[in-house]
Design an enzyme around this catalytic site. Sequence first.
Site, PDB file in Angstrom:
ATOM      1  N   SER A 143       0.881  -1.165   0.000  1.00  0.00           N
ATOM      2  CA  SER A 143       0.000   0.000   0.000  1.00  0.00           C
ATOM      3  C   SER A 143       0.919   1.216   0.000  1.00  0.00           C
ATOM      4  O   SER A 143       2.113   1.082   0.321  1.00  0.00           O
ATOM      5  CB  SER A 143      -0.848  -0.006   1.283  1.00  0.00           C
ATOM      6  OG  SER A 143      -1.429   1.264   1.520  1.00  0.00           O
ATOM      7  N   TYR A 156      -1.864  -1.342  10.579  1.00  0.00           N
ATOM      8  CA  TYR A 156      -1.861  -1.458   9.109  1.00  0.00           C
ATOM      9  C   TYR A 156      -0.549  -0.934   8.536  1.00  0.00           C
ATOM     10  O   TYR A 156       0.085  -1.576   7.690  1.00  0.00           O
ATOM     11  CB  TYR A 156      -3.050  -0.674   8.553  1.00  0.00           C
ATOM     12  CG  TYR A 156      -3.316  -0.850   7.075  1.00  0.00           C
ATOM     13  CD1 TYR A 156      -4.074  -1.930   6.611  1.00  0.00           C
ATOM     14  CD2 TYR A 156      -2.854   0.067   6.144  1.00  0.00           C
ATOM     15  CE1 TYR A 156      -4.343  -2.082   5.253  1.00  0.00           C
ATOM     16  CE2 TYR A 156      -3.112  -0.085   4.791  1.00  0.00           C
ATOM     17  CZ  TYR A 156      -3.870  -1.151   4.349  1.00  0.00           C
ATOM     18  OH  TYR A 156      -4.135  -1.299   3.007  1.00  0.00           O
TER      19      TYR A 156
HETATM   20  P1  NAD Z   1     -11.580  -6.184   0.659  1.00  0.00           P
HETATM   21  O1  NAD Z   1     -12.092  -6.078   2.053  1.00  0.00           O
HETATM   22  O2  NAD Z   1     -12.469  -5.841  -0.478  1.00  0.00           O
HETATM   23  O3  NAD Z   1     -10.988  -7.642   0.410  1.00  0.00           O
HETATM   24  C1  NAD Z   1     -10.190  -8.295   1.380  1.00  0.00           C
HETATM   25  C2  NAD Z   1     -10.128  -9.764   1.059  1.00  0.00           C
HETATM   26  O4  NAD Z   1      -9.381 -10.419   2.101  1.00  0.00           O
HETATM   27  C3  NAD Z   1     -11.520 -10.431   1.045  1.00  0.00           C
HETATM   28  O5  NAD Z   1     -11.546 -11.426   0.037  1.00  0.00           O
HETATM   29  C4  NAD Z   1     -11.583 -11.081   2.430  1.00  0.00           C
HETATM   30  O6  NAD Z   1     -12.479 -12.181   2.505  1.00  0.00           O
HETATM   31  C5  NAD Z   1     -10.146 -11.510   2.585  1.00  0.00           C
HETATM   32  N1  NAD Z   1      -9.803 -11.822   3.963  1.00  0.00           N
HETATM   33  C6  NAD Z   1      -9.944 -11.039   5.073  1.00  0.00           C
HETATM   34  N2  NAD Z   1      -9.565 -11.733   6.170  1.00  0.00           N
HETATM   35  C7  NAD Z   1      -9.161 -12.954   5.730  1.00  0.00           C
HETATM   36  C8  NAD Z   1      -8.674 -14.114   6.386  1.00  0.00           C
HETATM   37  N3  NAD Z   1      -8.484 -14.168   7.725  1.00  0.00           N
HETATM   38  N4  NAD Z   1      -8.380 -15.197   5.635  1.00  0.00           N
HETATM   39  C9  NAD Z   1      -8.572 -15.180   4.293  1.00  0.00           C
HETATM   40  N5  NAD Z   1      -9.043 -14.106   3.622  1.00  0.00           N
HETATM   41  C10 NAD Z   1      -9.327 -13.012   4.347  1.00  0.00           C
HETATM   42  O7  NAD Z   1     -10.257  -5.291   0.647  1.00  0.00           O
HETATM   43  P2  NAD Z   1      -9.382  -4.655  -0.540  1.00  0.00           P
HETATM   44  O8  NAD Z   1      -9.513  -3.197  -0.415  1.00  0.00           O
HETATM   45  O9  NAD Z   1      -9.654  -5.311  -1.831  1.00  0.00           O
HETATM   46  O10 NAD Z   1      -7.909  -5.023  -0.044  1.00  0.00           O
HETATM   47  C11 NAD Z   1      -7.117  -6.014  -0.647  1.00  0.00           C
HETATM   48  C12 NAD Z   1      -5.649  -5.733  -0.332  1.00  0.00           C
HETATM   49  O11 NAD Z   1      -5.267  -4.492  -0.914  1.00  0.00           O
HETATM   50  C13 NAD Z   1      -5.359  -5.612   1.165  1.00  0.00           C
HETATM   51  O12 NAD Z   1      -4.097  -6.195   1.448  1.00  0.00           O
HETATM   52  C14 NAD Z   1      -5.297  -4.109   1.371  1.00  0.00           C
HETATM   53  O13 NAD Z   1      -4.515  -3.757   2.478  1.00  0.00           O
HETATM   54  C15 NAD Z   1      -4.659  -3.688   0.064  1.00  0.00           C
HETATM   55  N6  NAD Z   1      -4.886  -2.271  -0.259  1.00  0.00           N
HETATM   56  C16 NAD Z   1      -6.152  -1.769  -0.415  1.00  0.00           C
HETATM   57  C17 NAD Z   1      -6.318  -0.424  -0.741  1.00  0.00           C
HETATM   58  C18 NAD Z   1      -7.672   0.186  -0.939  1.00  0.00           C
HETATM   59  O14 NAD Z   1      -7.763   1.416  -1.047  1.00  0.00           O
HETATM   60  N7  NAD Z   1      -8.743  -0.595  -1.030  1.00  0.00           N
HETATM   61  C19 NAD Z   1      -5.204   0.401  -0.886  1.00  0.00           C
HETATM   62  C20 NAD Z   1      -3.937  -0.149  -0.702  1.00  0.00           C
HETATM   63  C21 NAD Z   1      -3.787  -1.487  -0.394  1.00  0.00           C
END
Ligand code: NAD
Length: 261
Positions: A143, A156
């Site tokens: 991120s 985080y």
């Molecule tokens: P999201 O909540 O849409 O998806 C998260 C996924 O992780 C889901 O499929 C959920 O079921 C899974 N998950 C959560 N806990 C789990 C567990 N214990 N075991 C297995 N699966 C589990 O979130 P997102 O925004 O798509 O985030 C995905 C990645 O991208 C994360 O690592 C997040 O930190 C990173 N990220 C997101 C953003 C953003 O703005 N959305 C920005 C930078 C980085």
Amino acid sequence: MTDLKGKTAVITGSTSGIGLGFAQGLAQEGVNIVMNGFGDADEIEANRKALEGHDIKAVYDGADMTRPDQIGALIGKAKATFGTIDILVNNAGIQKVSPIEDFPDDKWDAIIAINLSSAFHTIKHTVPIMKDQGHGRIINLASVHGLVASPFKSAYVAAKHGIIGLTKTVALEVAEFSITCNAICPGYVATPLVAGQIADTAKARGMTEQQVQNDVMLKAQPTKKFITYDNLNGLIVYLCSDAGSGANGASFTVDGGWVAQ
Ligand code: NAD
């Protein structure tokens, strides 16, 4: 179409948001997918079937990323099903926004386990398979918070800085085996994870939810737009293809200019 047709990708946390976007983007390139994550069983099955509409095979495994035994079983199942694991995407993640003095201990532990330690476990089990194959691609979802901090996101930010360190270390260990390990650092993407933190941030900062979206989130992003799944898919396809073989140990920002400031 790239040179990815017929390869296999394990994508943790691919039932939602960015991970599901990656699954769709790689399936379009002909990559077989091992889906993982939580959610409604019917919705997961509908998404799995939709992936197979791209003429690939997709399987689902609900391994909990806080459980090393289940992570080992996930990697074993992927290898047994497809014979190879060409691509590993460590994407599963959760968030909690809170001042550090109120930060719940169990949330700290869960964020470190899911956002950081799970990648250690998947990589540990997958590297021997990739070494035997003589090729592999490991992509870790960091991120911008792996590079810079924001207040109220102690766990985080710590986990994301940690995964960039893990990425660099693994990259050095696997470099001579035609395996690469890189990190992607998105800015804000409008996923369910972000929707969930708007309310928490509003509470922590004493703002309305609209103010959080405009004055906190998109304020940091000079384009004033959320990053899209397409923005990220172009990068992951490049990193996974033969053309990406020279990129190793790097952190790629896709953040609308956030960390340029
Ligand atoms: P999201 O909540 O849409 O998806 C998260 C996924 O992780 C889901 O499929 C959920 O079921 C899974 N998950 C959560 N806990 C789990 C567990 N214990 N075991 C297995 N699966 C589990 O979130 P997102 O925004 O798509 O985030 C995905 C990645 O991208 C994360 O690592 C997040 O930190 C990173 N990220 C997101 C953003 C953003 O703005 N959305 C920005 C930078 C980085």
